[in-house]
Design a protein around this motif. Structure first.
Motif, PDB file in Angstrom:
ATOM      1  N   GLU A  86      -2.191  -3.929  -1.830  1.00  0.00           N
ATOM      2  CA  GLU A  86      -3.301  -3.732  -2.754  1.00  0.00           C
ATOM      3  C   GLU A  86      -3.304  -4.850  -3.785  1.00  0.00           C
ATOM      4  O   GLU A  86      -2.234  -5.285  -4.236  1.00  0.00           O
ATOM      5  N   CYS A  97       0.826  -1.210   0.000  1.00  0.00           N
ATOM      6  CA  CYS A  97       0.000   0.000   0.000  1.00  0.00           C
ATOM      7  C   CYS A  97       0.859   1.259   0.000  1.00  0.00           C
ATOM      8  O   CYS A  97       0.485   2.281  -0.585  1.00  0.00           O
ATOM      9  N   ARG A 128      -6.921  -1.146  -9.149  1.00  0.00           N
ATOM     10  CA  ARG A 128      -7.070  -1.726  -7.812  1.00  0.00           C
ATOM     11  C   ARG A 128      -8.478  -2.270  -7.638  1.00  0.00           C
ATOM     12  O   ARG A 128      -9.475  -1.615  -7.970  1.00  0.00           O
ATOM     13  N   GLN A 156      -8.046  -4.873  -1.111  1.00  0.00           N
ATOM     14  CA  GLN A 156      -6.971  -4.613  -0.163  1.00  0.00           C
ATOM     15  C   GLN A 156      -6.719  -5.877   0.648  1.00  0.00           C
ATOM     16  O   GLN A 156      -7.657  -6.562   1.059  1.00  0.00           O
ATOM     17  N   CYS A 165      -0.014  -3.949   4.848  1.00  0.00           N
ATOM     18  CA  CYS A 165      -1.095  -3.721   3.890  1.00  0.00           C
ATOM     19  C   CYS A 165      -0.594  -3.870   2.453  1.00  0.00           C
ATOM     20  O   CYS A 165       0.487  -3.380   2.105  1.00  0.00           O
TER      21      CYS A 165
END
Length: 354
Positions: free
Chosen positions: A265, A233, A294, A297, A263
């Motif tokens: 994506e 991310c 995207r 997540q 995190c």
């Protein structure tokens, strides 16, 4: 047909592939089965099975590729609320959420290699709780869908014969045959292989990954071809500590997840009407023609994953891109070969390990 059938007569004990059971090509999406592809898949199963039997004893068999894991971590895969309508297919439903297992690994066949050496890294994602029949169900988790990615947007070979011959030469480990590899891969394939085997990373959680191969999205006449990618991310690339040990990528993951959540994506690259080739994985799809979008997540939770019990479970898991809903059918030569080769090697590994 008779020539292919004759080529499929293999040594006893190996899984047998038939024209009937081998994945069919989807000509609408541009798939083309090579003249020797089925026989090449059978030969690759024999080569890799022989190697595993020679290198590992009963109870300790590893994967033929990506045998060194940095660890399996638990995560949550949450589809975005505003995912574009054309991509709302299968697992990609707005706000859908899946418990997830991710295995990070080195690509080298050396299960005990040094992480400092250049290598292609792997990210194998297993989404749990995916309802519906699968193209090939995971016997351990029939509700699972797998997504297989590596730390490169391209591969080094397109055709089945070159793919099989490459692994036969590498597994033989003899100098003179290895000198043939550039002739097998060609100029661009050799450049790609060099780049893939030169990659050095500081942390698997901070690396970008790609499916390289294409996948179907949707069913019926409006189905399309797509590729996948996963990226951090927040982009960052810390340097490798000078005193890092040979397993420093596991240590980096362990330290990161002990401190907090990581995190990533998840992205989809739709081919659309560009005419980009699903059989050519040496050449990445042009992102100006087919941009990545995207769609989800991935939250990798704060956790302690590096325990004996967790590592044993990690090694027992099998990942296969055909553990998938029909809406996400794998496309292309390498994916078709994966369907039969991954199954055969997984069966052998579990048989040796009881």
């Amino acid at each position: 047909m008779c020539v292919i059938a004759a080529a499929l007569v293999a040594s006893p004990g190996f899984a047998q592939i038939s024209v009937e059971t081998y994945p069919k090509a989807d000509s609408q999406l541009g798939e083309r089965i090579g003249a020797t592809e089925i026989a090449d898949a059978q030969a690759l199963i024999e080569t890799l099975s022989d190697t595993i039997r020679q290198e590992y004893t009963a109870g300790g068999a590893r994967r033929d590729a990506h045998p060194k894991a940095h660890g399996c971590v638990s995560a949550t895969f949450k589809v975005d609320d505003d995912i574009p309508l054309p991509l709302q297919v299968g697992i990609f439903q707005p706000s859908a959420q899946y418990k997830t297992i991710i295995r990070f690994s080195n690509g080298s066949p050396n299960a005990y290699g040094d992480d400092h050496k250049g290598d292609t890294r792997g990210m194998a994602i297993k989404l749990l709780g995916v309802a519906g029949p699968k193209l090939f169900a995971d016997s351990g988790s029939p509700d699972a869908q797998d997504l297989i990615l590596i730390s490169s947007p391209y591969f080094f070979v397109n055709d089945s014969h070159g793919y099989t011959e490459f692994f036969q030469i590498v597994d033989a480990g003899q100098l003179l045959p290895i000198l043939k590899i550039p002739f097998i891969l060609g100029w661009q394939g050799s450049i790609n292989a060099y780049k893939m085997l030169s990659q050095k990373i500081s942390n698997p959680l901070l690396t970008r990954y790609y499916s390289v191969t294409a996948y179907q999205l949707g069913l019926g006449s409006d189905r399309q071809a797509v590729k996948y990618s996963a990226r951090p991310c927040i982009a960052q690339n810390p340097s490798v500590p000078e005193d890092a040990g040979k397993n420093f990528l596991r240590t980096a993951m362990r330290d990161s997840l002990a401190a907090g959540t990581s995190c990533m994506e998840f992205l989809v690259q739709a081919r659309g009407n560009t005419g980009l080739d699903v059989e050519d994985i040496i050449t990445p799809w042009d992102e100006d023609e087919a941009p990545f979008v995207r769609v989800a997540q991935i939250m990798i939770h704060q956790q302690q994953f590096d325990t004996a019990a967790q590592n044993a479970i990690c090694e027992a898991r099998s990942f296969n891109p055909w553990h998938a809903l029909p809406e996400h059918r794998p496309l292309g030569t390498v994916n078709r070969m994966r369907r039969v080769v991954y199954e055969a090697i997984s069966d052998l590994r579990h048989e040796m390990n009881q």
